[in-house]
Design a protein around this motif. Structure first.
Motif, PDB file in Angstrom:
ATOM      1  N   ILE A  30      -3.806  -6.051   2.387  1.00  0.00           N
ATOM      2  CA  ILE A  30      -3.548  -5.022   3.366  1.00  0.00           C
ATOM      3  C   ILE A  30      -5.246  -4.404   2.960  1.00  0.00           C
ATOM      4  O   ILE A  30      -5.421  -4.188   4.257  1.00  0.00           O
ATOM      5  CB  ILE A  30      -2.202  -4.962   3.421  1.00  0.00           C
ATOM      6  N   HIS A  33      -8.102  -5.667   2.689  1.00  0.00           N
ATOM      7  CA  HIS A  33      -8.395  -5.613   4.158  1.00  0.00           C
ATOM      8  C   HIS A  33      -9.260  -4.594   5.180  1.00  0.00           C
ATOM      9  O   HIS A  33     -10.485  -4.567   6.004  1.00  0.00           O
ATOM     10  CB  HIS A  33      -7.739  -6.996   5.248  1.00  0.00           C
ATOM     11  N   TYR A  87      -1.917  -9.464   8.257  1.00  0.00           N
ATOM     12  CA  TYR A  87      -3.874  -9.533   7.062  1.00  0.00           C
ATOM     13  C   TYR A  87      -2.687 -10.488   6.121  1.00  0.00           C
ATOM     14  O   TYR A  87      -3.839 -11.278   5.571  1.00  0.00           O
ATOM     15  CB  TYR A  87      -3.413  -8.652   6.292  1.00  0.00           C
ATOM     16  N   GLY A 118      -5.810  -8.529  11.883  1.00  0.00           N
ATOM     17  CA  GLY A 118      -7.692  -7.881  11.791  1.00  0.00           C
ATOM     18  C   GLY A 118      -8.883  -8.242  11.780  1.00  0.00           C
ATOM     19  O   GLY A 118      -8.815  -9.798  13.048  1.00  0.00           O
TER      20      GLY A 118
END
Length: 329
Positions: A30, A33, A87, A118
């Motif tokens: 996570i 990203h 994600y 995302g």
């Protein structure tokens, strides 16, 4: 604004994510990203999104379930995301799709029962690095009004296409709403106004108030053509089994198609031709007084390079305070 080093920003997200029940490996996925969003100048999808993840997890009574493959063929798969943040689900879908496309030349992977997937360009950049071309479409809750309307029927419905090239891939990644959900949430946190024409309140009146927009609907991008595209993207996302109008932040649809150019042509030659064609687009003579022509993803790549060189990002004080609070709870 608070200036953070890149390592401090990543660590802050990791601590906040582990504090909401994610494993260290999940928190790292996570954080990578979200930090890439910050590197590319897309702050609404960066550390501000980490605050939204914390809020969503804490507001959900039922714990998330494991990500499961619920249907599979040699060239396709459908994932049930277990109500986990997208994600994690998106990366799992990417891994499956890359393996299948590498083995069979093409892959179609869908996912449902997830949220916040995302930047689709994030996944397509990784696919392009593996030599694959692809497309991703995503559906979501009904927060965007069709052209001429004031009530939500579509999600913000991003769609993206990616192609391998040098030195960076060609990736076109857009949302089909006039303003993205994360932008509206961030403006609400910061007390900022929307731009005219971006949203309607619950009564259908145009509004600049992001809080009112969240209770109403966003406008669609691109007039009737964008509205048609938004509808198509909603239907593509629903191919995964996602609902047409899920409640709240939930059950977003995610559909990824990856193609190995080698299944159709010489892969190295295709990459070379994409690279040459992109260069020819950049070499287009601009209109008088205009700036140099860019190819999609050029801005992101340049911004990321500059941010990495600088080594810091500026984050809204409100966002940093919320993440630090979450990290200590």
């Amino acid at each position: 604004m608070t200036t953070l080093t890149l390592s401090d920003a990543r660590a802050l997200v990791v601590v906040a994510m582990t504090g909401t029940g994610h494993t260290p490996d999940e928190a790292a996925i996570i954080a990578d990203h979200l930090l890439d969003c910050e590197l590319r100048g897309l702050s609404f999808g960066g550390l501000a999104r980490a605050v939204s993840i914390v809020e969503r997890v804490r507001a959900t009574r039922e714990p998330p379930q494991p990500i499961r493959v619920v249907a599979e063929t040699p060239v396709s798969a459908t994932l049930d995301g277990g109500d986990r943040v997208g994600y994690l689900v998106g990366i799992r879908a990417l891994e499956l799709a890359v393996a299948k496309a590498g083995a069979h030349g093409i892959a179609l992977v869908g996912a449902r029962n997830t949220w916040y997937t995302g930047m689709f360009s994030y996944y397509l950049e990784k696919a392009a690095a593996a030599g694959l071309a692809g497309m991703i479409a995503g559906s979501g809750p009904a927060v965007v009004a069709p052209h001429g309307g004031t009530e939500g029927r579509f999600g913000t419905n991003p769609i993206a296409f990616g192609f391998p090239a040098a030195p960076a891939p060609v990736i076109w990644d857009i949302g089909t709403s006039a303003v993205m959900y994360g932008e509206v949430v961030l403006k609400a946190r910061l007390g900022e106004k929307l731009e005219p024409g971006q949203a309607y309140d619950a009564g259908g009146a145009p509004t600049l108030d992001p809080t009112a927009a969240l209770a109403g609907a966003f406008g669609v991008w691109g007039g009737h053509k964008g509205s048609g595209l938004a509808l198509v993207v909603q239907l593509l996302g629903m191919l995964s089994g996602a609902g047409a109008a899920p409640e709240g932040i939930s059950d977003c649809g995610f559909l990824m198609l990856l193609i190995d150019p080698a299944a159709l042509t010489d892969a190295d030659d295709y990459r070379r031709r994409v690279t040459e064609f992109a260069a020819s687009v950049r070499a287009t003579t601009p209109v008088e007084g205009g700036s140099a022509i860019r190819v999609p993803f050029d801005r992101s790549a340049a911004c990321r390079e500059e941010t990495l060189r600088r080594g810091t990002i500026d984050v809204a004080d409100t966002v940093v305070a919320a993440l630090r609070k979450a990290a200590h709870e």
